[in-house]
Design an enzyme around this catalytic site. Structure first.
Site, PDB file in Angstrom:
ATOM      1  N   GLU A 181       0.804  -1.229   0.000  1.00  0.00           N
ATOM      2  CA  GLU A 181       0.000   0.000   0.000  1.00  0.00           C
ATOM      3  C   GLU A 181       0.839   1.282   0.000  1.00  0.00           C
ATOM      4  O   GLU A 181       0.792   2.080   0.949  1.00  0.00           O
ATOM      5  CB  GLU A 181      -0.981  -0.017   1.177  1.00  0.00           C
ATOM      6  CG  GLU A 181      -1.958  -1.183   1.088  1.00  0.00           C
ATOM      7  CD  GLU A 181      -3.066  -1.151   2.128  1.00  0.00           C
ATOM      8  OE1 GLU A 181      -3.053  -0.246   2.999  1.00  0.00           O
ATOM      9  OE2 GLU A 181      -3.957  -2.022   2.066  1.00  0.00           O
ATOM     10  N   GLU A 312      -5.874  -8.328  -0.142  1.00  0.00           N
ATOM     11  CA  GLU A 312      -6.413  -8.162   1.208  1.00  0.00           C
ATOM     12  C   GLU A 312      -7.918  -7.966   1.119  1.00  0.00           C
ATOM     13  O   GLU A 312      -8.403  -7.206   0.275  1.00  0.00           O
ATOM     14  CB  GLU A 312      -5.811  -6.946   1.925  1.00  0.00           C
ATOM     15  CG  GLU A 312      -4.353  -7.058   2.313  1.00  0.00           C
ATOM     16  CD  GLU A 312      -3.878  -5.835   3.108  1.00  0.00           C
ATOM     17  OE1 GLU A 312      -4.752  -5.072   3.611  1.00  0.00           O
ATOM     18  OE2 GLU A 312      -2.650  -5.645   3.221  1.00  0.00           O
TER      19      GLU A 312
END
Length: 382
Positions: A181, A312
């Site tokens: 991320e 995720e």
């Protein structure tokens, strides 16, 4: 004849002991042993944040990680995503000037990862090794890798390349992930080049972990690290885990910042690309974004040149579909894998490990090789 035999024996002993099979990415799918593969599994992420590997830390964390691998196997899963350096708490080792000198001060990191990969191999579980955390990055030494080419090269030469060379014969090593991320530390801003223009992401929450790096610096760093991995191991798969679909597709008016042209344009290295896309997805106030992975099929993103992993997700941050239905949706709608967050059950939007085990059971033993379906889940890694 004796001399010739001795020479051939020496060549054989000196040759890399590669397995005949490694996970491959071809077109929009993963393959292993000629079979299309779906990466069904979980995020271990960490047992001890930033301290699972290196400097002797693995002695206390390794047994738990191995137990988690056992649970993934028992549930019918085949993949775990594991964080390595994170924010540089233990590895890599830096000198007083911020240059990387080795993998870690006690030089146990490679052996630690090797041991876990060997164990995972025996349980038929792939591992994705995540190098750094981009959602949060408070270590100035790691931050400087994004800005100082000489320091980035010191990481590549003294830590990354030795790791890749030492581990490239491990068939359970599914992929290297450069950053988790990176949008978390993104400094949103305008740019004439659409690859680097992230002005629209400011309103979407990018930079929640501190606005530290413009997109061009992030892409350059990814490009250089990916290139170094591919230089050491041309068959290696490399990825980046984006916080959402917003930054890995040109569909819906979004921008795919991680496509080949953006990465090579930022860093100048032609092999510094990612081999598969990876999106993370969580609902907000109980609602998915309208173009989130669990609202559309993978073809809607028009990134058909590479596999697409849902890296995720969590049923506690969904629309109450139920965790087994989320796994099934990913499998039946063109995605190439789905990994729940997170096996240590810590933090927000984290399912319990027992619920994640229940979720993986939905795909246990599946092997639908037809178009649009996920493929093989029970993989015999050899």
């Amino acid at each position: 004849m004796v001399k010739l035999f001795s020479f051939l024996l020496l060549v054989w002993v000196a040759s890399p002991a590669f397995s005949s099979e490694f996970l491959k990415a071809s077109g929009s799918n993963f393959y292993y042993g000629g079979q299309k593969v779906f990466l069904s599994g979980v995020n271990f992420a960490w047992r001890s944040y930033g301290s699972d590997f290196g400097n002797g830390q693995y002695a206390s964390n390794g047994p738990a990680l191995k137990d988690w691998i056992n649970k993934v196997k028992a549930s019918g899963g085949n993949t775990a995503r594991v964080w390595v350096h994170v924010e540089g708490q233990v590895s890599p080792a830096f000198d007083s000037h911020g240059f990387v000198t080795s993998t870690d001060s006690k030089k146990t990191l490679i052996n630690d990862l090797s041991d876990l990969l060997d164990y995972a191999n025996g349980q038929n579980v792939f591992l994705i090794l995540v190098l750094f955390n981009g959602a949060l990055q408070n270590n100035s030494n790691v931050q400087n890798l994004f800005w100082d080419e000489s320091k980035l090269n010191s990481y590549i030469n003294n830590a990354l390349t030795p790791m890749v060379n030492a581990l490239k014969s491990k068939p359970s090593l599914a992929a290297w992930e450069v950053l988790n991320e990176p949008e978390g530390t993104l400094q949103p801003g305008s740019d004439q080049n659409s690859c680097y223009d992230t002005s629209t992401l400011a309103a979407q929450g990018a930079g929640w972990g501190g606005k530290k790096f413009p997109m061009k610096q992030i892409l350059k760093t990814i490009n250089w690290i990916s290139s170094a991995i591919h230089n050491a191991d041309s068959k290696a798969l490399v990825t980046v885990g984006s916080w959402s679909e917003l930054t890995q597709t040109d569909s819906f008016g979004y921008r795919n910042h991680y496509k080949d042209s953006c990465l090579t344009g930022a860093g100048g290295k032609s092999n510094g690309i990612i081999n598969f896309y990876q999106m993370h997805t969580y609902s907000h106030s109980g609602k998915w974004n309208q173009n989130a992975p669990f609202k559309v099929n993978r073809w809607a993103y028009n990134v058909n040149d590479k596999p697409l992993l849902i890296g995720e997700f969590a049923s506690v941050c969904s629309q109450n579909e139920g965790i087994q239905n989320l796994y099934k949706y990913a499998y039946n709608n063109g995605y190439n894998g789905a990994l729940t967050w997170q096996f240590n059950s810590g933090g927000d939007c984290s399912d319990t490990y027992s619920n994640q085990m229940y979720g993986m059971q939905a795909l246990k033993g599946q092997n639908d090789q037809s178009g649009g379906k996920g493929g093989m889940v029970s993989v015999n890694i050899n």
